[in-house]
Design a protein around this motif. Structure first.
Motif, PDB file in Angstrom:
ATOM      1  N   ALA A  18      17.715 -29.933  -0.661  1.00 24.56           N
ATOM      2  CA  ALA A  18      19.122 -29.608  -0.406  1.00 24.56           C
ATOM      3  C   ALA A  18      19.598 -28.510  -1.356  1.00 24.56           C
ATOM      4  N   ARG A  19      19.225 -28.644  -2.629  1.00 26.86           N
ATOM      5  CA  ARG A  19      19.617 -27.647  -3.639  1.00 26.86           C
ATOM      6  C   ARG A  19      19.103 -26.257  -3.253  1.00 26.86           C
ATOM      7  N   ALA A  20      17.828 -26.213  -2.835  1.00 29.60           N
ATOM      8  CA  ALA A  20      17.240 -24.928  -2.432  1.00 29.60           C
ATOM      9  C   ALA A  20      17.972 -24.380  -1.204  1.00 29.60           C
ATOM     10  N   ALA A  21      18.268 -25.257  -0.257  1.00 32.94           N
ATOM     11  CA  ALA A  21      18.995 -24.823   0.940  1.00 32.94           C
ATOM     12  C   ALA A  21      20.392 -24.333   0.568  1.00 32.94           C
ATOM     13  N   ALA A  22      21.017 -25.008  -0.403  1.00 35.99           N
ATOM     14  CA  ALA A  22      22.383 -24.653  -0.813  1.00 35.99           C
ATOM     15  C   ALA A  22      22.437 -23.235  -1.376  1.00 35.99           C
ATOM     16  N   VAL A  23      21.399 -22.844  -2.112  1.00 31.35           N
ATOM     17  CA  VAL A  23      21.349 -21.486  -2.665  1.00 31.35           C
ATOM     18  C   VAL A  23      21.355 -20.465  -1.533  1.00 31.35           C
ATOM     19  N   GLU A  24      20.567 -20.730  -0.484  1.00 29.67           N
ATOM     20  CA  GLU A  24      20.541 -19.818   0.683  1.00 29.67           C
ATOM     21  C   GLU A  24      21.882 -19.825   1.411  1.00 29.67           C
ATOM     22  N   LEU A  25      22.416 -21.049   1.606  1.00 29.95           N
ATOM     23  CA  LEU A  25      23.671 -21.201   2.352  1.00 29.95           C
ATOM     24  C   LEU A  25      24.825 -20.480   1.694  1.00 29.95           C
ATOM     25  N   ALA A  26      24.852 -20.530   0.348  1.00 28.21           N
ATOM     26  CA  ALA A  26      25.964 -19.929  -0.384  1.00 28.21           C
ATOM     27  C   ALA A  26      26.043 -18.434  -0.087  1.00 28.21           C
ATOM     28  N   GLN A  27      24.916 -17.863   0.291  1.00 31.63           N
ATOM     29  CA  GLN A  27      24.900 -16.427   0.575  1.00 31.63           C
ATOM     30  C   GLN A  27      24.945 -16.114   2.063  1.00 31.63           C
ATOM     31  N   ALA A  28      24.856 -17.168   2.883  1.00 29.91           N
ATOM     32  CA  ALA A  28      24.896 -16.944   4.336  1.00 29.91           C
ATOM     33  C   ALA A  28      26.295 -16.492   4.721  1.00 29.91           C
ATOM     34  N   GLY A  29      26.384 -15.518   5.601  1.00 24.58           N
ATOM     35  CA  GLY A  29      27.701 -15.060   6.040  1.00 24.58           C
ATOM     36  C   GLY A  29      28.356 -16.093   6.936  1.00 24.58           C
ATOM     37  N   ALA A  30      29.665 -15.909   7.143  1.00 28.87           N
ATOM     38  CA  ALA A  30      30.430 -16.790   8.019  1.00 28.87           C
ATOM     39  C   ALA A  30      29.823 -16.831   9.424  1.00 28.87           C
ATOM     40  N   GLU A  31      29.265 -15.718   9.878  1.00 31.10           N
ATOM     41  CA  GLU A  31      28.773 -15.634  11.262  1.00 31.10           C
ATOM     42  C   GLU A  31      27.634 -16.597  11.513  1.00 31.10           C
ATOM     43  N   ARG A  32      26.717 -16.702  10.551  1.00 29.69           N
ATOM     44  CA  ARG A  32      25.555 -17.561  10.790  1.00 29.69           C
ATOM     45  C   ARG A  32      25.961 -19.026  10.774  1.00 29.69           C
ATOM     46  N   LYS A  33      26.902 -19.378   9.919  1.00 31.27           N
ATOM     47  CA  LYS A  33      27.380 -20.765   9.932  1.00 31.27           C
ATOM     48  C   LYS A  33      28.078 -21.058  11.263  1.00 31.27           C
ATOM     49  N   TYR A  34      28.860 -20.085  11.718  1.00 32.87           N
ATOM     50  CA  TYR A  34      29.528 -20.219  13.024  1.00 32.87           C
ATOM     51  C   TYR A  34      28.491 -20.427  14.120  1.00 32.87           C
ATOM     52  N   ALA A  35      27.457 -19.587  14.102  1.00 28.02           N
ATOM     53  CA  ALA A  35      26.417 -19.667  15.136  1.00 28.02           C
ATOM     54  C   ALA A  35      25.713 -21.022  15.101  1.00 28.02           C
ATOM     55  N   ALA A  36      25.460 -21.546  13.908  1.00 21.88           N
ATOM     56  CA  ALA A  36      24.768 -22.828  13.797  1.00 21.88           C
ATOM     57  C   ALA A  36      25.615 -23.946  14.405  1.00 21.88           C
TER      58      ALA A  36
END
Lengths: 421, 421
Positions: A18-36
């Motif tokens: 989760a920690r490793a994923a969180a590092v990536e997520l923190a830099q993910a743009g709004a668009e990719r979270k929207y798409a997911a």
């Protein structure tokens, strides 16, 4: 899984992912979270038969275990409820993305420019009971705020949660976000809960969703911060300067609209001057609506009421029952609420601004209302979009906890070779 | 005091008094808090000989106990230092009062008007070491935010702290605020610290001020939330696109302006392309200023440097020592800081906006800087006024913790007999 050590090993491994994923997520743009999120909603629709089949397994397990009808109903998924989950995912997708928002910014005489910006908290743990929809709701809100999340659903809903979780992971995959951003604890063992509560450094905050038993356990045992409310013992106070018609309308709604939610009124305080002048119509309305009115003192003389016991005050009925008593003005109401309230939501009915100010300033509940029903205590009604729950603690998050309150902040300071004298 | 049970009884009694005082304080207007602070400043001035006599007792006790010269210096009060305390009280008095500030407000289609307003947290516990000025500083900030405070100073400074505390109480008294709003633990016993750390429900947040030993103890043992930083392992990264003159100026200041503060740089990372092009002037400056440069790899070949040991990275020297190494670009710098940093303050030197953005977005320290000295990590320099410390946790408070971050909030909702459908 045989013991706590195994559970701890499992949660440690999940926490590190989760920690490793969180590092990536923190830099993910709004668009990719929207798409997911949109992708996950689409998957839910596509997999309706599969999810309902998984839910049928849970229902069989639940019937065999002898769950009550109410619990079986909470567990049950059908086409309508899956449509609700899908809509919920789309609604969170459409909310504003809080990450990167500039909360404030200013310049200093030294030439420094300082910005305070919202950032994800990191890793959120959610522990919930039988409702499988929390898998989607909590996963979606955590993701919106850029957090990785570890979900631990009720043991009865394991198959349903796994089927919904698979849709969330598919959404992440399609959006090229790390699949470990939303993880579901894959076991029914109780020890996993203990391991999560002790996972300092891996889980940043725990949010329990469920009854008093679960929330109390989490609040007592957790070594990580908790956003929660133990009880919603909401009070309505009818002041001597209340408008009698508004008072009738609001009290009836606050108690009866839905009795099982945390914002339902559990105690009605009536100023004796109001009562002398306007009589018992408020209580008659409640009785006519089938509410059991547990009355103290003078009010217990009213036909149809039941005499209140001492422990009816400060009690969360979550049912068609209300405790009531007369008080001598706003100060006595405040004192009663301070003693018996749970700092969730209280409402005053009054046309007097000074009295309302006194009520607002003297109480420390997360939500205080004037001339409005306590049933509005809800992230959607506040215009915050979806919420993961309501918090009554004073630290970090209070009231409805939506995506914004699942963030923290950092300072970004820019100079031009600037040094300190 | 013989044991923990007695200490717990003492802290429970103080906590209950604090809670009662907090209720009064939450309703006190800004003017009375202002008056109490100005009154306390006036008392400090009036009682200089008395405070210095009390301090002399502590100094004798300290000398007899064999305290180091550095510790005796921290303990010592003189006319100048008392003037500093007085000025500090006046400065906090002049700051804006955060309580009651409307953070945001909005209308809902239902007709409800919702306001989010700042409120005090409640009761703050401050545990500190030898510097007696913390008695005034911490007491003043907690009061400004409308909180009651329980102060537990270092055992060496008991008489000095009591003399300063008496001035604070006199300020409260003159302003007709509850004297129990600022309490000082009246004993030298260690058990009082343990009792404070376990005082759930009585103390809302603990703030430790002191060395790593004290802060680590508090973070490990506290059952109540803690605002603190364990270490300030601040990094400066000189990027390939840094301006060499700005880099020299900033690095020298970040390390040498004051070496004993938490914002002092402890590690210098230099991009190898920068080093190839601009040479070792940055390191020569540090050596010329008398800094011990503990260098890794290629940099260890420079005359005057010492070879770094593995544990020199991730170490808070708080001294005229710096660890340094070459890295291959911003990503390697980020990876190094993620591994060795303490999430306090890091600075990048670069003229390249994209590289600065990457640094700002990829790190999760409370404070990130560009082309500025880490020595600016301070509430005063941020324009927040006085601070009670710097927090590196993610919950509630981060970075400099001033009066505003010692508050929480509540929602005030106004309707007009508004009920929910």
């Amino acid at each position: 899984m045989k013991d706590l050590a195994e559970a701890e090993a499992l949660i440690t491994a999940m926490g590190q992912d989760a920690r490793a994923a969180a590092v990536e997520l923190a830099q993910a743009g709004a668009e990719r979270k929207y798409a997911a999120l949109i992708g996950a909603a689409y998957e839910i629709r596509k997999r309706v038969p599969e999810i309902i089949a998984a839910n049928e397994k849970d229902m069989e397990f639940g019937r065999a275990k002898g769950l009550s009808d109410a619990m079986l109903d909470r567990l049950r998924l059908d086409d309508d409820r899956l449509r609700g989950i899908e809509d919920g995912l789309r609604a969170v997708a459409e909310q504003a993305d809080p990450v990167g928002q500039v909360i404030s910014e200013w310049d200093r005489p030294t030439g420094l420019h300082i910005k305070r910006v919202r950032t994800p908290i990191g890793v959120v743990g959610v522990i919930y009971e039988s409702r499988p929809n929390v898998t989607a709701d909590a996963g979606a809100l955590a993701l919106k705020a850029g957090n990785a999340v570890i979900l631990r659903g009720g043991s009865e809903s394991l198959h349903s949660s796994q089927a919904i979780h698979a849709c969330m992971v598919e959404g992440l995959r399609q959006a090229k976000l790390p699949e470990k951003a939303i993880q579901l604890v894959p076991t029914r063992d109780r020890e996993a809960v203990s391991a999560m509560l002790g996972a300092q450094g891996l889980i940043d905050v725990i949010i329990p969703r469920g009854g008093k038993g679960l929330v109390g356990l989490v609040q007592r045992e957790a070594r990580v911060p908790v956003f929660a409310h133990l009880e919603g013992i909401c009070h309505v106070y009818v002041d001597r300067d209340a408008d009698p018609e508004k008072a009738r309308r609001v009290v009836l709604n606050a108690k009866t609209r839905r009795t099982g939610i945390c914002g339902a009124a559990e105690c009605l305080l009536i100023d004796w001057q109001f009562y002398t002048k306007h009589g018992a119509a408020i209580i008659e309305d409640l009785l006519a609506a089938g509410v059991e009115v547990r009355a103290d003192g003078e009010l217990a003389k009213l036909p149809g009421t039941v005499k209140a016991e001492a422990d009816d005050f400060g009690r969360e009925f979550l049912d068609s029952i209300i405790a009531t008593k007369l008080v001598d003005g706003v100060d006595e109401a405040i004192a009663h609420i301070r003693r018996y309230g749970s700092q969730h939501t209280e409402s005053i009915l009054t046309q007097n601004d000074a009295t309302a100010d006194r009520f607002f300033n003297s109480l420390d509940s997360a939500i205080l209302m004037r001339n409005a029903s306590t049933q509005f205590a809800d992230g959607g009604e506040f215009g915050m979009g979806a919420e993961i729950g309501i918090a009554t603690g004073k630290m970090h998050a209070r009231g409805p906890v939506g995506a914004e309150q699942l963030t923290t902040f950092k300072y970004l300071v820019t100079g031009d070779g600037t040094i300190r004298d």
